[in-house]
Design an enzyme around this catalytic site. Structure first.
Site, short mmCIF file in Angstrom:
data_model
loop_
_atom_site.label_atom_id
_atom_site.label_comp_id
_atom_site.label_asym_id
_atom_site.label_seq_id
_atom_site.Cartn_x
_atom_site.Cartn_y
_atom_site.Cartn_z
CD GLU A 82 -2.71 1.05 2.63
OE1 GLU A 82 -3.70 1.79 2.71
OE2 GLU A 82 -2.41 0.20 3.51
CE LYS A 105 -7.36 1.31 3.30
NZ LYS A 105 -6.18 1.67 4.14
CB CYS A 165 -4.71 -2.00 3.86
SG CYS A 165 -4.00 -2.09 5.53
#
Length: 278
Positions: free
Chosen positions: A43, A117, A151
């Site tokens: 990330e 994300k 994540c």
């Protein structure tokens, strides 16, 4: 045919964009030497993650200078690259929006997928990023249907199941997991792979950055929940083969997806909200 994949847990000493790109280039060179056709990085791998307002300074459009440099690395090393960066977009009515983004560049330097994300983690994300609007971003690689999450996204069972329902076979998850949350890498990620019957590659950062100590534990997990490869706490390049036949074998034995009671509870969409093949 198997797909040879390299997972780069690094660099351990995060630096500026130039230093991070140099580390990415070195990892791509070693991945290619190991026979990998694709390199997955963590990330925000190019920009740094826990860097405060530097995120905004380093944010740029998806086709900006960072993309051009990663594309050049992909072409020179003949390997596809998955990398993280802060993506800046400008709305038609003015003003910028910044996303925690992942982009996939193929070995010819062409962008084939972008994901923003969707589930933001605390103030670390919310202070600088807007949530992405599309959960399901997919692309095809090496005979597998691939999906992207970042994540915290993978910690929600609904996100992974949505990918499974949409046909994802290999879920690629760049991450920035910090201590004391090692349980996510050691228990939650293998569970997600098993319960939704897909490959998961979970590629973490390592070392210390500002206030965070990243726990490493990058892993490639098979659909039966077993580790194909797992890193320790420090910088490491893992190279692993993903065998589509293994997916078929696991789904034949572990029939959870087929055995669900659709009449008792919703099972999500069977069609992706967004597909990218640029």
């Amino acid at each position: 045919m198997t797909i040879t994949v390299s997972l780069f847990q690094g660099p351990e000493l995060a630096g500026d964009v130039d230093a991070n790109l140099a580390a990415l280039d070195d990892a791509a060179m070693r991945a290619a030497a190991a026979g990998a056709s694709i390199l997955v990085t963590p990330e925000m791998s190019v920009s740094g993650y826990d860097i405060g307002d530097l995120v905004l300074q380093r944010a740029e459009p998806f086709d900006g200078p960072i993309f051009e440099r990663v594309a050049a690395i992909a072409r020179s090393r003949c390997v596809a690259i998955v990398y993280g960066y802060p993506e800046r977009t400008r709305s038609e009515i003015g003003g910028d929006t910044v996303f925690n983004a992942v982009q996939v560049v193929d070995a010819s330097g062409r962008s084939v997928a972008r994901y923003r994300k969707t589930h933001l983690f605390g103030e670390l994300d919310r202070a600088h990023f807007s949530p992405g609007p599309d959960l399901l971003v997919q692309f095809d690689f090496g005979g597998l249907r691939c999906g992207l999450l970042t994540c915290y996204d993978v910690e929600f069972p609904e996100t992974v199941r949505a990918h499974a329902d949409a046909g994802t076979q290999w879920l690629i998850v760049p991450t920035g997991l910090m201590t004391p949350f090692e349980i996510i890498a050691t228990h939650v990620v293998p569970t997600r792979a098993y319960e939704s019957q897909l490959f998961v590659t979970y590629v973490n950062r390592c070392g210390t950055e500002t206030s965070l100590t990243y726990c490493g534990l990058t892993c490639a997990v098979a659909p039966d929940g077993t580790d194909l490869a797992r890193a320790g706490a420090h910088e490491q390049l893992l190279t692993v083969d993903l065998d589509p036949a293994e997916l078929a074998r696991s789904r034949a034995v572990n029939t959870h997806l087929a055995d669900r009671r659709h009449d008792l509870y919703p099972t999500g969409s069977s069609r992706p909200e967004q597909e990218t093949d640029r």
